[in-house]
Design a protein around this motif. Structure first.
Motif, PDB file in Angstrom:
ATOM      1  N   GLN A  61      80.654  -8.867   5.443  1.00  0.00           N
ATOM      2  CA  GLN A  61      79.998  -9.187   6.703  1.00  0.00           C
ATOM      3  C   GLN A  61      78.748  -8.343   6.936  1.00  0.00           C
ATOM      4  N   TYR A  62      77.742  -8.998   7.524  1.00  0.00           N
ATOM      5  CA  TYR A  62      76.546  -8.357   8.064  1.00  0.00           C
ATOM      6  C   TYR A  62      76.364  -8.902   9.480  1.00  0.00           C
ATOM      7  N   ARG A  63      75.679  -8.141  10.307  1.00  0.00           N
ATOM      8  CA  ARG A  63      75.394  -8.647  11.646  1.00  0.00           C
ATOM      9  C   ARG A  63      74.226  -9.635  11.550  1.00  0.00           C
ATOM     10  N   ILE A  64      74.330 -10.766  12.267  1.00  0.00           N
ATOM     11  CA  ILE A  64      73.340 -11.829  12.093  1.00  0.00           C
ATOM     12  C   ILE A  64      72.431 -12.010  13.302  1.00  0.00           C
ATOM     13  N   GLY A  65      72.586 -11.178  14.345  1.00  0.00           N
ATOM     14  CA  GLY A  65      71.656 -11.199  15.459  1.00  0.00           C
ATOM     15  C   GLY A  65      71.478 -12.577  16.063  1.00  0.00           C
ATOM     16  N   SER A  66      70.225 -13.008  16.184  1.00  0.00           N
ATOM     17  CA  SER A  66      69.917 -14.227  16.932  1.00  0.00           C
ATOM     18  C   SER A  66      70.299 -15.515  16.229  1.00  0.00           C
ATOM     19  N   ILE A  67      70.765 -15.460  14.992  1.00  0.00           N
ATOM     20  CA  ILE A  67      71.369 -16.670  14.423  1.00  0.00           C
ATOM     21  C   ILE A  67      72.543 -17.092  15.298  1.00  0.00           C
ATOM     22  N   LEU A 298      69.162  -7.136  14.676  1.00  0.00           N
ATOM     23  CA  LEU A 298      69.700  -6.139  15.601  1.00  0.00           C
ATOM     24  C   LEU A 298      69.511  -4.798  14.912  1.00  0.00           C
ATOM     25  N   PRO A 299      69.495  -3.697  15.658  1.00  0.00           N
ATOM     26  CA  PRO A 299      69.331  -2.404  15.001  1.00  0.00           C
ATOM     27  C   PRO A 299      70.289  -2.251  13.811  1.00  0.00           C
ATOM     28  N   GLY A 300      69.709  -2.058  12.629  1.00  0.00           N
ATOM     29  CA  GLY A 300      70.510  -1.906  11.424  1.00  0.00           C
ATOM     30  C   GLY A 300      70.644  -3.153  10.586  1.00  0.00           C
ATOM     31  N   PHE A 301      70.153  -4.321  11.077  1.00  0.00           N
ATOM     32  CA  PHE A 301      70.400  -5.565  10.350  1.00  0.00           C
ATOM     33  C   PHE A 301      69.240  -6.546  10.495  1.00  0.00           C
ATOM     34  N   LEU A 302      68.987  -7.287   9.425  1.00  0.00           N
ATOM     35  CA  LEU A 302      68.041  -8.397   9.403  1.00  0.00           C
ATOM     36  C   LEU A 302      68.731  -9.585   8.739  1.00  0.00           C
ATOM     37  N   ALA A 303      68.435 -10.791   9.223  1.00  0.00           N
ATOM     38  CA  ALA A 303      69.117 -11.969   8.696  1.00  0.00           C
ATOM     39  C   ALA A 303      68.217 -13.190   8.810  1.00  0.00           C
ATOM     40  N   ASN A 320      71.012  -4.901   5.576  1.00  0.00           N
ATOM     41  CA  ASN A 320      71.495  -3.910   6.546  1.00  0.00           C
ATOM     42  C   ASN A 320      70.445  -2.835   6.783  1.00  0.00           C
ATOM     43  N   CYS A 321      69.315  -3.255   7.389  1.00  0.00           N
ATOM     44  CA  CYS A 321      68.246  -2.326   7.740  1.00  0.00           C
ATOM     45  C   CYS A 321      67.566  -2.808   9.014  1.00  0.00           C
ATOM     46  N   THR A 322      67.085  -1.853   9.804  1.00  0.00           N
ATOM     47  CA  THR A 322      66.414  -2.198  11.060  1.00  0.00           C
ATOM     48  C   THR A 322      65.076  -2.865  10.808  1.00  0.00           C
ATOM     49  N   SER A 323      64.318  -2.333   9.856  1.00  0.00           N
ATOM     50  CA  SER A 323      63.056  -2.942   9.450  1.00  0.00           C
ATOM     51  C   SER A 323      63.025  -2.982   7.942  1.00  0.00           C
ATOM     52  N   GLY A 324      62.349  -3.979   7.403  1.00  0.00           N
ATOM     53  CA  GLY A 324      62.324  -4.125   5.956  1.00  0.00           C
ATOM     54  C   GLY A 324      61.638  -5.412   5.582  1.00  0.00           C
ATOM     55  N   PRO A 325      62.082  -6.087   4.519  1.00  0.00           N
ATOM     56  CA  PRO A 325      61.462  -7.341   4.116  1.00  0.00           C
ATOM     57  C   PRO A 325      61.586  -8.384   5.235  1.00  0.00           C
TER      58      PRO A 325
END
Length: 461
Positions: A61-67, A298-303, A320-325
């Motif tokens: 699992q990863y956090r998926i935020g606004s999905i 979300l802080p810690g995750f991109l999806a 699992n990063c706040t900012s990245g690709p």
């Protein structure tokens, strides 16, 4: 859902792996996982680095935020399809007392309600949801920053209101309704409101040093319907197939197509970026390809969830990063790699089982003034009206059961087409939203608006 890596050519698989490897390395993501869906199932899965010492598979699992918002939109459209609400209804009709009840449900779904982008401070994504126990705490003293219905303005509080609407009409929590009506029917067993082992931890990566800082994983409380969910590439791949093809246990194919149509006013900057928003889904033009889906953070995750319905290809990217690709760019590239390297094989043509004689009578060439169109009866029971040259208006039409047809897309979406008959029963012309289509250009025997010169066509001496 089974994984068959062999269904993609070795060169395609290597290109996919190369793309996520570059994204993870150059974007400095602690871990990156991705899956590609074609034909309704996973045909490729890739991962870079590890979670808790293990290479993450499709069940981590990863956090998926606004999905998460797409799931909330599905719940609202289920209410609409059951007749419990209309998208043009003001929120006040079903959820009174919010102070912004004049916004329609469609406006909330499409982020055109004029509501603020965020809830009042402190920043909701990095603080406990217990700080915002009531809707009034989410909306604040100045909930609206634009007039309703006038422009696209992304709003997290707007989707909080939609979650509360679901709870009001279903008489149960948003979490319970989501589990019962979407997660269980679609067998999304690894999608949940709270993390379940195995799951990735969220990290902040220092912008100027290769070091990490753990991010808090807050329970968003009232804001859950805007961004709370955790999921996996396996579950989101299955969900992507649903958003492409529908599932009558949840939403029909027709309704998920409706989600993929722009529904919010588009600004000049959005047009330049090829961006629009439908009913819970982002819509983008990239490399000449129409992509729908949603990004999440979300802080810690991109999806990112990216779908090219015409190519029957979708991609899921989780980090699992706040900012990245840029996750949406990676997803779009994964879709492009498969669609271009291994184009979709068309379904075999098959004749219709049957066609109404009155429908067959309409097939062939028609003219709107001097513009030539072709009307074709298709095996799926629809008719299509397309220009024979140029890029004029075109649409498919669905039979209404009374001899008329309703447009499904483009300029004629929602417009009614009917065949107007003479006293002897033969077809005089087609009427499409007051436009008269005739068998010959400016047919003198048809009621062409403005009339036709009685001397007819002529040359110039």
């Amino acid at each position: 859902m089974t994984t068959s890596q062999e269904e993609l050519l070795p060169g395609t698989r290597r290109a996919l792996l190369h793309r996520i490897a570059v994204a993870q390395s150059e974007g400095r993501a602690p871990s990156l996982v991705a899956s590609v869906v074609r034909g309704g199932r996973v045909v490729w899965h890739g991962a870079r680095t590890s979670v808790d010492g293990e290479v993450p598979d499709q069940d981590v699992q990863y956090r998926i935020g606004s999905i998460t918002k797409t799931f909330t939109a599905v719940l609202v459209l289920r209410l609409r399809d059951e007749g419990l609400l209309d998208l043009t209804d003001p929120l006040e009709k079903h959820l009174p007392g919010t102070g912004v009840g004049d916004a329609t449900i469609a406006d909330l779904l499409a982020h055109s309600s004029g509501l603020a982008a965020e809830s009042p401070a402190p920043w909701w994504e990095r603080t406990p949801g217990s700080l915002r126990p009531e809707l009034s705490d989410v909306l604040g003293e100045r909930p609206r920053v634009h007039p309703s219905g006038r422009r696209f303005h992304y709003s997290n509080p707007g989707y909080t209101l939609l979650g509360a609407l679901v709870e009001k009409l279903r008489g149960a929590s948003w979490e319970e309704v989501l589990r019962r009506e979407v997660l269980e029917p679609l067998e999304l067993r690894r999608t949940s409101v709270r993390p379940a082992f195995p799951h990735a931890g969220g990290w902040a990566v220092h912008p100027w040093a290769d070091v990490l800082l753990p991010e808090p994983a807050e329970d968003l409380g009232r804001m859950a319907s805007a961004g709370q969910l955790w999921s996996t590439t396996g579950d989101l791949a299955r969900y992507a197939a649903f958003l492409m093809h529908g599932d009558d246990r949840v939403l029909s194919a027709e309704t998920v197509r409706e989600m993929r149509v722009p529904a919010a006013p588009v600004e000049a900057a959005d047009v330049a970026d090829g961006y629009a928003y439908g009913l819970g889904l982002e819509i983008r033009q990239r490399d000449g390809r129409l992509l729908v889906g949603h990004s999440g953070s979300l802080p810690g995750f991109l999806a990112s969830l990216t779908i090219a319905a015409e190519d029957d290809v979708a991609a899921v990217v989780l980090m699992n990063c706040t900012s990245g690709p840029l996750a949406s760019a990676v997803g779009a590239d994964l879709v492009r790699i498969v669609a271009e390297a291994e184009p979709r094989i068309p379904e075999p043509w098959r004749p219709s089982r049957e066609v109404e004689p009155t429908t067959l009578e309409l097939a062939g060439q028609w003219y709107w003034g001097t513009y030539a169109f072709g009307l074709r009866a298709t095996a799926d029971g629809l008719i299509s009206l397309e220009p024979l040259s140029g890029n004029s208006r075109r649409s498919r039409f669905r039979a209404n059961g009374d001899g008329t047809w309703t447009g499904l897309e483009g300029y004629y979406a929602g417009e009614v087409l009917r065949a107007v008959r003479r006293a002897d029963g033969t077809v005089s012309h087609l009427d499409l939203g007051s436009f008269v289509f005739t068998r010959q250009p400016y047919d003198q025997q048809a009621p062409v608006p403005g009339g036709v010169d009685p001397e007819g066509w002529r040359g110039i001496g």
